[in-house]
Design an enzyme around this catalytic site. Structure first.
Site, mmCIF file in Angstrom:
data_model
loop_
_atom_site.group_PDB
_atom_site.id
_atom_site.type_symbol
_atom_site.label_atom_id
_atom_site.label_comp_id
_atom_site.label_asym_id
_atom_site.label_seq_id
_atom_site.Cartn_x
_atom_site.Cartn_y
_atom_site.Cartn_z
ATOM 1 N N LEU A 358 0.840 -1.200 0.000
ATOM 2 C CA LEU A 358 0.000 0.000 0.000
ATOM 3 C C LEU A 358 0.869 1.242 0.000
ATOM 4 O O LEU A 358 0.592 2.212 -0.706
ATOM 5 C CB LEU A 358 -0.941 -0.005 1.202
ATOM 6 C CG LEU A 358 -1.849 -1.220 1.358
ATOM 7 C CD1 LEU A 358 -2.742 -1.046 2.583
ATOM 8 C CD2 LEU A 358 -2.681 -1.444 0.098
ATOM 9 N N ASP A 359 1.932 1.213 0.800
ATOM 10 C CA ASP A 359 2.867 2.337 0.836
ATOM 11 C C ASP A 359 3.556 2.524 -0.512
ATOM 12 O O ASP A 359 3.547 3.615 -1.087
ATOM 13 C CB ASP A 359 3.940 2.095 1.909
ATOM 14 C CG ASP A 359 3.593 2.731 3.244
ATOM 15 O OD1 ASP A 359 2.870 3.741 3.251
ATOM 16 O OD2 ASP A 359 4.059 2.225 4.274
ATOM 17 N N HIS A 360 4.181 1.473 -1.000
ATOM 18 C CA HIS A 360 4.934 1.591 -2.246
ATOM 19 C C HIS A 360 4.009 1.952 -3.413
ATOM 20 O O HIS A 360 4.318 2.851 -4.212
ATOM 21 C CB HIS A 360 5.686 0.302 -2.539
ATOM 22 C CG HIS A 360 6.882 0.086 -1.668
ATOM 23 N ND1 HIS A 360 8.116 0.624 -1.955
ATOM 24 C CD2 HIS A 360 7.035 -0.607 -0.513
ATOM 25 C CE1 HIS A 360 8.982 0.278 -1.013
ATOM 26 N NE2 HIS A 360 8.358 -0.476 -0.133
#
Length: 460
Positions: A358-360
């Site tokens: 989700l971050d990347h």
């Protein structure tokens, strides 16, 4: 032989407002693997693809040429999505999660906590009524006696971070989950007038050369976005508050190509230095919880009033809507709340995605949004806002992509996509960038440095 781009790439490109005909410039190749029940490889491939395409489009706009071909290699994408785990300094691996950042069995379910930062650890323990030196066993006993929702609410009330693990249906019925699902994947809108960005030095190789980016983000999505802008030639200056702890280990991975300084925006001299930087900035990227920076006059409307023509990009965990709009959050917590952890679990305990996807993924989408905003500005100007949330990316992963995941070959050579260089911290091993187009850069021009040690000024 490369394959044409996927429906995920087309959907993300459409959300970015791009010309649908340009998707044909993208081919996917290579071998990589992000094994999961959900289509994580598709998420990774699609977000890197649209970021690469947005960079290629901007390169063409800057030079007056045609849009170069984009080739997305699954091996490079896989390695990049694992970059925070694969980075090394003198052979030493980073510590990704602190002992109190984990799943805990509660009396009626599971709770996910995040306590990597000392102040979050202290607030977690205070909410549980425990001393600051309490360990894993003591916390497990305390959480085990309480309902999961009680832990969630009491920890958040104390300023800490904890969420009850929910299933996808439960999250869909939750006001925050419903609010996230109702939003577009990302927001791009014109929010004011102003001149076109400078980028007089922009080239086919580094289309962001000449651009100045103020980076007010923290682990992990925001720094991934600004690391990508640095790859493409932008002068990226990260700004942290002097008293706010930050991870040098995380910066070893996400600080590639950037410089880093510390400014106390509540102090007159440092605020004046910030305003001087803002006066000639082209892009401001923020990644703090909604409202946290407003007291410093850093809301988008205030920023573009002082710096007309600015591109403002901001992200948050839960989004600027719903009952959790003001809450802090991290990738691991969004996975737990949104049902991802249950989907990836074994039926007895929650699981996790093979990377902080989700971050990347949100980071590459955010960078793509900035690049598309710069393309839209070229020749016409106008201030632009780009906005994303991890919870919205999570909804896209769970509901918006292919139901039958293609998560790669299962075998790939990560070493091909890793390199080493000397840095102020020592010998630095890091992932090569996955963002790629014909004639584009193959790596950053400088390694990550020591946090907060650069002077607060532009390079030239």
């Amino acid at each position: 032989m490369g394959q044409t781009s996927s429906s995920g790439t087309a959907a993300a490109w459409a959300a970015l407002g791009g010309d649908p005909a340009l998707v044909d410039h993208v081919t996917c190749e290579g071998r990589g693997a992000l094994p999961a029940r959900l289509p994580v490889m598709e998420l990774a491939r699609s977000t890197v693809a649209v970021c690469s395409l947005a960079a290629a489009e901007l390169a063409a706009r800057r030079t007056g040429g045609s849009v170069p071909a984009v080739r997305v290699d699954d091996g490079a994408v896989t390695t990049a999505f694992l970059s925070d785990r694969l980075v090394r300094v003198n052979g030493v691996a980073p510590t990704t999660f602190a002992p109190l950042s984990r799943f805990w069995p509660a009396a009626d379910g599971w709770v996910r906590t995040h306590a990597n930062y000392p102040h979050h650890r202290s607030r977690l323990l205070a909410a549980l009524g425990m001393p600051d030196d309490a360990g894993v066993e003591a916390v497990a006993a305390a959480v085990g006696e309480r309902r999961a929702l009680d832990v969630e609410e009491s920890v958040y009330a104390a300023g800490g971070l904890a969420v009850a693990a929910r299933g996808p249906k439960e999250w869909a019925a939750h006001p925050q989950g419903a609010a996230a699902a109702a939003q577009p994947l990302l927001v791009m809108e014109r929010i004011g007038d102003g001149p076109a960005p400078r980028a007089a030095d922009g080239s086919a190789t580094r289309p962001c050369a000449g651009l100045r980016v103020l980076d007010l983000t923290r682990v992990l999505a925001g720094p991934v976005a600004t690391r990508t802008l640095a790859l493409l030639g932008a002068d990226v200056l990260r700004i942290d508050a002097p008293g706010l702890p930050e991870s040098q280990e995380a910066h070893n991975d996400t600080g590639m190509g950037k410089r880093s300084t510390r400014l106390d925006l509540a102090a007159a001299a440092d605020r004046a230095a910030f305003e001087e930087l803002l006066a000639s900035a082209d892009v401001v990227v923020t990644g703090y919880r909604p409202g946290a920076l407003d007291r410093f006059g850093l809301a988008p409307e205030e920023l573009v009033e002082r710096r007309p023509g600015l591109v403002v990009a901001r992200l948050s965990a839960w989004g600027r809507y719903g009952p959790w709009a003001a809450r802090r959050g991290f990738d691991s917590l969004v996975q737990a709340a949104s049902g991802i952890a249950e989907i990836e679990g074994d039926g007895e305990r929650p699981g996790a995605l093979p990377a902080q996807a989700l971050d990347h993924g949100t980071g590459y989408l955010l960078a793509a949004g900035v690049l598309r905003a710069l393309t839209e500005q070229h020749g016409t100007g106008g201030a632009q806002l780009v906005e994303l949330a991890l919870a919205r990316t999570a909804a896209w992963l769970v509901e918006g992509l292919h139901k039958t995941p293609d998560n790669g070959s299962g075998e790939y050579d990560a070493e091909r996509w890793l390199t080493e260089t000397d840095s102020p911290m020592g010998r630095l091993r890091h992932a090569l960038p996955p963002v790629s187009f014909d004639g584009g850069p193959v790596s950053w021009t400088r390694p990550a440095g020591l946090l907060g040690t650069d002077v607060p000024e532009w390079r030239g």
